[in-house]
Design a protein around this motif. Structure first.
Motif, PDB file in Angstrom:
ATOM      1  N   ARG A  48      35.848  42.712  32.491  1.00 31.49           N
ATOM      2  CA  ARG A  48      36.534  42.781  33.783  1.00 31.49           C
ATOM      3  C   ARG A  48      36.702  44.208  34.317  1.00 31.49           C
ATOM      4  N   GLU A  54      37.834  45.541  38.082  1.00 32.84           N
ATOM      5  CA  GLU A  54      39.094  46.259  38.277  1.00 32.84           C
ATOM      6  C   GLU A  54      38.862  47.603  38.973  1.00 32.84           C
ATOM      7  N   ARG A  71      43.289  39.739  41.328  1.00 30.24           N
ATOM      8  CA  ARG A  71      43.788  40.488  40.173  1.00 30.24           C
ATOM      9  C   ARG A  71      44.650  39.585  39.287  1.00 30.24           C
ATOM     10  N   ARG A 113      45.664  39.844  35.375  1.00 32.90           N
ATOM     11  CA  ARG A 113      46.501  41.035  35.299  1.00 32.90           C
ATOM     12  C   ARG A 113      47.823  40.816  36.053  1.00 32.90           C
ATOM     13  N   ALA A 162      53.331  37.940  36.385  1.00 37.30           N
ATOM     14  CA  ALA A 162      52.135  37.808  35.546  1.00 37.30           C
ATOM     15  C   ALA A 162      51.579  36.401  35.661  1.00 37.30           C
ATOM     16  N   ALA A 218      42.288  37.480  29.216  1.00 37.29           N
ATOM     17  CA  ALA A 218      43.621  37.682  29.784  1.00 37.29           C
ATOM     18  C   ALA A 218      44.703  37.642  28.715  1.00 37.29           C
TER      19      ALA A 218
END
Length: 512
Positions: free
Chosen positions: A43, A47, A63, A69, A104, A133
């Motif tokens: 990722r 990012e 995101r 994230r 989150a 993740a």
């Protein structure tokens, strides 16, 4: 998902539409290279691309739900104006860290686009967060999103309209959603209550009706019922049944070796309506000097209900590589003590049954219909190893046409087949190989551009017949003309060509 929470789904849909969360928009957001890296589990490129973009609702949702994230709570609230952070928490989408003021992701949510016989479509798919993740191995109750196996099965799915369909082991609900595009009513089952909750969310989020969700194992939730179409990406992975080896609900069916696939084959016939078709993915073991594909044939032959069968083995992995693949799939990394322990357990399990390798492929099973009281006419077990490229995504239509062509030619005696006026398919090309200076080819190959991309070796007579199939002349008339031209026995050539025509019809080189 409680009823009050479910009432917030239209707000979520509104926010996703408002942000423009689509496949093309994500690709444009971080670029083709970053999108491809994400498919490989990387990722960082995405990012870095986001860091260069202006803030937007799309970037925030990407995101959060695609990269997994956390973001500042205020950014999450701005990206979800209708649902709000509180609504997202209520739906189980977010968690809040009051100490840091960040939101989150609690789930993975991403767009999914496809094309089938009904045309192009795009959905949002909710599933559990992946290893990337989470930062650690997957929990055993993990609900998988749209993976490679899901794409394979949806691509294989027949598109013929039917009254009823069953998705056995629905997971996040993706196959049930696909089935709902050609079935009036769909029943979707799973052993995982969590999977059914996420499937219900996906169905509601994408406004798909006509799907009933049921909890239970294998065919237990549909006892006594029959369906026109059964699809299943079952938990077919061969996993050791010993302490210390995680059993993931999405892939491990709780049976020894390949018994789960054998059990499906044994049980599906009783749940198929006459003419009904079951399609599934599966593994089968190669034990000792035995042939894994022959094991599958034995399962079909032993079925209590008569079954037509078309089984395609796509790949074979040796026991070591197979073990590595699935240990790594669960999130356990190479070089760790946990990986070595699991590898030992896997290899011990294979040694107990003398398993040398494991096959993977597609099974298409059908409950025969008609006056012959359901006598099977189709027995096809073949190996098609190697890449099919883009063809694999659209095989469902091809398989449906192949079944219809099989039924057509199986119902015709040779004299009736000789009166057929077939047309050569538009994707068929001919390739000839000659030695330099030679007048006659050393090899003639008929190549199929679509379907399974088959190649048929042809002699002069067969190549000429295929070339003459324009819908105007019958097979018999073409054979007679060729026998005169080639100065060979007409009856012998006719028999040879009729046999070849049957195969070319089923494989899609000719259309009846």
């Amino acid at each position: 998902m409680t009823a009050p929470a479910a009432e917030r789904i239209p707000d979520l849909r509104s926010d996703l539409i408002g942000a423009g969360l689509t496949v093309d928009a994500l690709t444009a957001l971080w670029g083709e290279e970053a999108a491809e890296a994400l498919h490989r589990g990387q990722r960082t490129p995405a990012e870095r691309a986001l860091a260069r973009r202006e803030p937007s609702a799309l970037a925030t949702l990407a995101r959060l739900f695609v990269l997994g994230r956390p973001v500042p709570q205020a950014e999450a609230a701005a990206a979800l104006p209708a649902l709000g952070v509180a609504g997202a928490i209520e739906l189980g989408l977010l968690t809040l860290d009051e100490s840091t003021g960040t939101a989150a992701p609690a789930i993975d949510l991403r767009p999914y686009g496809f094309v089938d016989a009904a045309g192009p479509a795009e959905w949002w798919i909710v599933s559990d967060l992946g290893e990337l993740a989470l930062g650690h191995a997957l929990p055993e109750d993990h609900v998988l999103g749209v993976g490679g196996a899901s794409l394979t099965l949806s691509g294989l799915m027949l598109q013929t309209p039917v009254d009823t369909a069953l998705d056995l082991g629905t997971g996040c609900g993706i196959q049930a959603m696909h089935a709902a595009r050609h079935a009036r009513r769909v029943v979707a089952t799973d052993i995982s209550p969590r999977a059914l909750r996420l499937a219900a969310l996906n169905l509601a989020l994408n406004e798909i009706d006509g799907v009933e969700l049921r909890l239970g194992s294998m065919f237990e939730p549909v006892a006594g019922e029959r369906f026109d179409h059964i699809v299943s990406n079952p938990p077919f992975v061969i996993t050791p049944r010993v302490e210390g080896v995680p059993a993931y609900e999405y892939r491990d069916g709780g049976m020894v070796g390949d018994a789960l696939v054998a059990s499906f084959v044994s049980g599906c016939g009783e749940h198929l309506a006459p003419g009904g078709v079951a399609q599934l993915l599966g593994n089968w073991e190669y034990r000792g000097a035995g042939d894994g594909l022959e094991r599958v044939r034995d399962w079909v032959d032993a079925s209590p209900a008569p079954l037509d069968a078309w089984v395609i083995e796509r790949d074979v992995e040796d026991a070591v590589r197979y073990s590595e693949t699935w240990i790594r799939d669960g999130g356990t990394r190479h070089g760790t003590p946990e990986f070595e322990q699991l590898m030992g357990a896997w290899l011990d399990d294979f040694e107990r049954r003398d398993v040398q390798s494991v096959g993977f492929g597609y099974l298409l099973l059908r409950r025969p219909a008609g006056v012959a009281t359901g006598i099977p006419t189709l027995r096809r077990f073949e190996r098609l190893h190697g890449s099919l490229g883009a063809n694999e995504a659209g095989l469902g239509v091809h398989l449906g046409e192949a079944l219809a062509a099989h039924d057509l030619q199986a119902a015709l005696e040779d004299d009736e087949l000789a009166r057929l006026r077939p047309v050569v398919a538009g994707d068929v090309t001919e390739e000839r190989h000659l030695w330099p200076g030679a007048d006659s080819p050393t090899a003639i190959l008929l190549r199929q551009g679509g379907g399974f991309g088959r190649v048929v070796s042809a002699d002069t007579g067969l190549a000429a017949l295929v070339g003459a199939c324009d819908g105007e002349l019958s097979v018999g008339a073409i054979a007679a003309a060729l026998a005169q031209l080639l100065e060979v026995d007409e009856d012998a050539l006719r028999r040879e060509l009729l046999t070849a025509v049957r195969g070319l019809l089923v494989d899609g080189f000719l259309r009846g």
